[in-house]
Design a protein around this motif. Structure first.
Motif, PDB file in Angstrom:
ATOM      1  N   THR A 179     -60.961  -0.364 -72.930  1.00 16.90           N
ATOM      2  CA  THR A 179     -61.276  -1.164 -71.363  1.00 16.90           C
ATOM      3  C   THR A 179     -61.689   0.050 -70.393  1.00 16.90           C
ATOM      4  O   THR A 179     -62.201  -0.415 -69.150  1.00 16.90           O
ATOM      5  CB  THR A 179     -59.840  -1.380 -70.821  1.00 16.90           C
ATOM      6  OG1 THR A 179     -58.761  -0.296 -70.800  1.00 16.90           O
ATOM      7  CG2 THR A 179     -59.197  -2.534 -71.995  1.00 16.90           C
ATOM      8  N   GLU A 189     -56.851  -7.005 -65.845  1.00 18.47           N
ATOM      9  CA  GLU A 189     -58.009  -7.679 -65.331  1.00 18.47           C
ATOM     10  C   GLU A 189     -59.244  -7.722 -66.360  1.00 18.47           C
ATOM     11  O   GLU A 189     -59.868  -8.575 -66.422  1.00 18.47           O
ATOM     12  CB  GLU A 189     -58.715  -6.967 -64.001  1.00 18.47           C
ATOM     13  CG  GLU A 189     -57.723  -7.159 -62.825  1.00 18.47           C
ATOM     14  CD  GLU A 189     -57.989  -6.188 -61.660  1.00 18.47           C
ATOM     15  OE1 GLU A 189     -59.280  -5.348 -61.803  1.00 18.47           O
ATOM     16  OE2 GLU A 189     -57.346  -6.125 -60.544  1.00 18.47           O
ATOM     17  N   TRP A 190     -59.340  -6.642 -67.128  1.00 19.68           N
ATOM     18  CA  TRP A 190     -60.367  -6.570 -68.168  1.00 19.68           C
ATOM     19  C   TRP A 190     -60.155  -7.606 -69.254  1.00 19.68           C
ATOM     20  O   TRP A 190     -61.041  -8.343 -69.572  1.00 19.68           O
ATOM     21  CB  TRP A 190     -60.336  -5.151 -68.708  1.00 19.68           C
ATOM     22  CG  TRP A 190     -61.360  -5.028 -69.779  1.00 19.68           C
ATOM     23  CD1 TRP A 190     -62.508  -4.456 -69.775  1.00 19.68           C
ATOM     24  CD2 TRP A 190     -61.314  -5.194 -71.161  1.00 19.68           C
ATOM     25  NE1 TRP A 190     -63.257  -4.385 -70.693  1.00 19.68           N
ATOM     26  CE2 TRP A 190     -62.679  -4.854 -71.738  1.00 19.68           C
ATOM     27  CE3 TRP A 190     -60.440  -5.794 -72.012  1.00 19.68           C
ATOM     28  CZ2 TRP A 190     -62.830  -5.048 -73.069  1.00 19.68           C
ATOM     29  CZ3 TRP A 190     -60.762  -6.080 -73.432  1.00 19.68           C
ATOM     30  CH2 TRP A 190     -61.967  -5.716 -73.929  1.00 19.68           C
ATOM     31  N   ARG A 193     -61.218 -11.191 -67.996  1.00 16.70           N
ATOM     32  CA  ARG A 193     -62.436 -11.638 -68.162  1.00 16.70           C
ATOM     33  C   ARG A 193     -62.931 -12.114 -69.389  1.00 16.70           C
ATOM     34  O   ARG A 193     -62.298 -11.794 -70.356  1.00 16.70           O
ATOM     35  CB  ARG A 193     -63.294 -10.300 -67.658  1.00 16.70           C
ATOM     36  CG  ARG A 193     -63.246  -9.954 -66.232  1.00 16.70           C
ATOM     37  CD  ARG A 193     -64.290  -8.923 -65.917  1.00 16.70           C
ATOM     38  NE  ARG A 193     -64.409  -7.802 -66.676  1.00 16.70           N
ATOM     39  CZ  ARG A 193     -63.589  -6.441 -66.388  1.00 16.70           C
ATOM     40  NH1 ARG A 193     -63.069  -6.608 -65.187  1.00 16.70           N
ATOM     41  NH2 ARG A 193     -63.822  -5.441 -66.970  1.00 16.70           N
ATOM     42  N   HIS A 195     -64.489 -12.181 -72.815  1.00 11.60           N
ATOM     43  CA  HIS A 195     -65.026 -10.982 -73.847  1.00 11.60           C
ATOM     44  C   HIS A 195     -65.212 -11.527 -75.176  1.00 11.60           C
ATOM     45  O   HIS A 195     -64.513 -12.579 -75.836  1.00 11.60           O
ATOM     46  CB  HIS A 195     -64.164  -9.861 -73.915  1.00 11.60           C
ATOM     47  CG  HIS A 195     -64.047  -9.185 -72.705  1.00 11.60           C
ATOM     48  ND1 HIS A 195     -65.062  -8.105 -72.272  1.00 11.60           N
ATOM     49  CD2 HIS A 195     -63.212  -9.091 -71.612  1.00 11.60           C
ATOM     50  CE1 HIS A 195     -64.643  -7.759 -71.176  1.00 11.60           C
ATOM     51  NE2 HIS A 195     -63.454  -8.255 -70.500  1.00 11.60           N
TER      52      HIS A 195
END
Length: 458
Positions: A179, A189-190, A193, A195
């Protein structure tokens, strides 16, 4: 109320006390006043955490994401409050019964500093630092009071927890590599998203690390030896306060940061939790030594927590918060009451046993009701059956332990009530009070669950 006061106050006073003889009443009294002050400072953060803005500070004036962030949201304050209450109760009981080593008060304050820091930090590596500070104090406390058995228990505790620490540090390194941040909010937050890469491996390492810390089956092998070997006050500190660092990390990092990995491992968590709660309850019923009975009851308690998290966001997380708080208070009271004679101690033991078994008008009943509701809502009928079976087995095991303690006192005619027994009874009545008026805690736990499901802080 300054956010850092529960941390800095405990740490500063512990540093002073480390140069003084804790066996002297004046020194022990100073430690007790300081511990009560730390408890008050942590509870004073609750209004701001509930009604906003949430107290938050970044160390050194650095921007968020670069500096170490401290944050006192509802989940943090709840764990700070119950942990400091348990430590204050255990310290007061030991003070009233007679402290046997000069370092005991300072070590309790160092442990409080480490635990408060872990609950208040919003940085994954900083959590590890405070985690190890807590472990350092716990390693020293493990050998307190009983000679060779305590030293053996302390060695076992050190070896096992170092293994858990290695797993946790490895997971933190992998999180940073994936991250690019150690801030828990940044990691969440990562994860939120889209992925192609998931964090299943570091998530599994984290769950394994805290499974070891909590004594979850099959990582439970160390718990009976340690709880049997240490004194009752240290067992109460370990089972009622130190274990909260694992419970908190599971809720905070599992549900709040790595929710995606938690969702993919939900079935595994539910199965491990169900196996642990039934296994711990069965072994508690089979044991004859009271300390071993309570040790296996603690293993069952870890199973409840994992089973709740295996039910997913929402009701499962709310149940996990309640189970962590009730387990902390119940186990502390059970261990403290086991080591004290008198009618008030037996009454406290009975109240905590009823709560641990999930009987009405107790904090444990509130937690297990939420767990059953989450299991039925998720159509995990088998898990609901395991919860009921474990509760019945726990009640029988703890009732037998109560009977053994009662008749042992009757034979030796040592049923006098000391001041320490009143402290333990007061802790037990806190759980009864929450069970009688559960609405505020239910609302707070639901709010925590909703906030963590969104990847934020409550």
């Amino acid at each position: 109320m300054p956010l850092v006061l529960p941390l800095v106050g405990a740490w500063g006073l512990a540093a002073v006390l480390s140069f003084l003889d804790g066996r002297k009443k004046a020194v022990a009294g100073l430690a007790m006043v300081g511990m009560v002050g730390v408890l008050g400072a942590s509870l004073a953060l609750l209004p701001a955490a509930l009604h906003g803005p949430v107290p938050e500070v970044v160390a050194g004036g650095w921007p968020v994401g670069m500096g170490i962030r401290l944050r006192a949201d509802v989940l943090s304050v709840l764990f700070c409050g119950v942990t400091n209450a348990v430590l204050a109760g255990a310290l007061l009981c030991e003070l009233l019964e007679g402290i046997s080593t000069r370092s005991f008060p300072a070590l309790v304050l160092f442990l409080a500093a480490g635990l408060n820091g872990a609950f208040l930090t919003a940085d994954a590596f900083n959590f590890y630092v405070f985690f190890e500070l807590s472990m350092g104090a716990a390693f020293a406390l493990a050998s307190y009071g009983r000679g060779a058995p305590a030293l053996r228990a302390g060695f076992t505790f050190v070896v096992v927890n170092l293994m858990g620490s290695v797993l946790f540090l490895t997971a933190v390194v992998m999180l940073y590599q994936a991250t690019g941040t150690l801030d828990m909010g940044g990691i969440a937050e990562w994860v939120a998203r889209p992925h192609t890469r998931r964090l299943d491996v570091p998530g599994a390492l984290l769950l394994s690390a805290f499974g070891v810390k909590l004594g979850l089956f099959p990582f439970h092998f160390w718990a009976p030896a340690v709880y049997r070997g240490v004194s009752t006050s240290i067992a109460a500190i370990f089972a009622g306060a130190l274990v909260n660092i694992g419970s908190y990390a599971l809720v905070r990092l599992g549900a709040g940061v790595l929710g995606d990995a938690l969702a993919h491992g939900a079935e595994v968590l539910a199965v491990l939790g169900g196996a642990s709660l039934v296994y711990g309850s069965l072994l508690a019923l089979a044991r004859q030594v009271p300390a071993e009975t309570l040790a296996y009851a603690s293993i069952a308690q870890a199973g409840y927590l994992f089973a709740a998290l295996g039910l997913g966001p929402g009701p499962g997380v709310a149940a996990a918060v309640l189970l962590a708080l009730s387990g902390s208070l119940d186990k502390a009271v059970l261990f403290l009451a086991m080591g004290l004679p008198g009618t008030r101690s037996r009454a406290a033991f009975a109240a905590a046993a009823f709560s641990s078994a999930g009987l009405p008008l107790s904090l444990g009943f509130l937690a297990k009701t939420e767990l059953l509701r989450a299991a039925l809502f998720g159509e995990r009928w088998w898990l609901a059956g395991f919860v009921v079976l474990s509760s019945v087995l726990s009640l029988v095991a703890l009732a037998r332990t109560f009977q053994c303690l009662y008749w042992a006192e009757a034979r030796t005619r040592e049923a006098h009530d000391g001041a320490a027994s009143g402290v333990v009874l007061a802790l037990a009545l806190v759980g009864v009070g929450v069970g009688v008026w559960p609405e505020p805690l239910l609302a707070v736990s639901a709010r925590v669950a909703v906030a963590l499901a969104g990847g934020g802080g409550p």
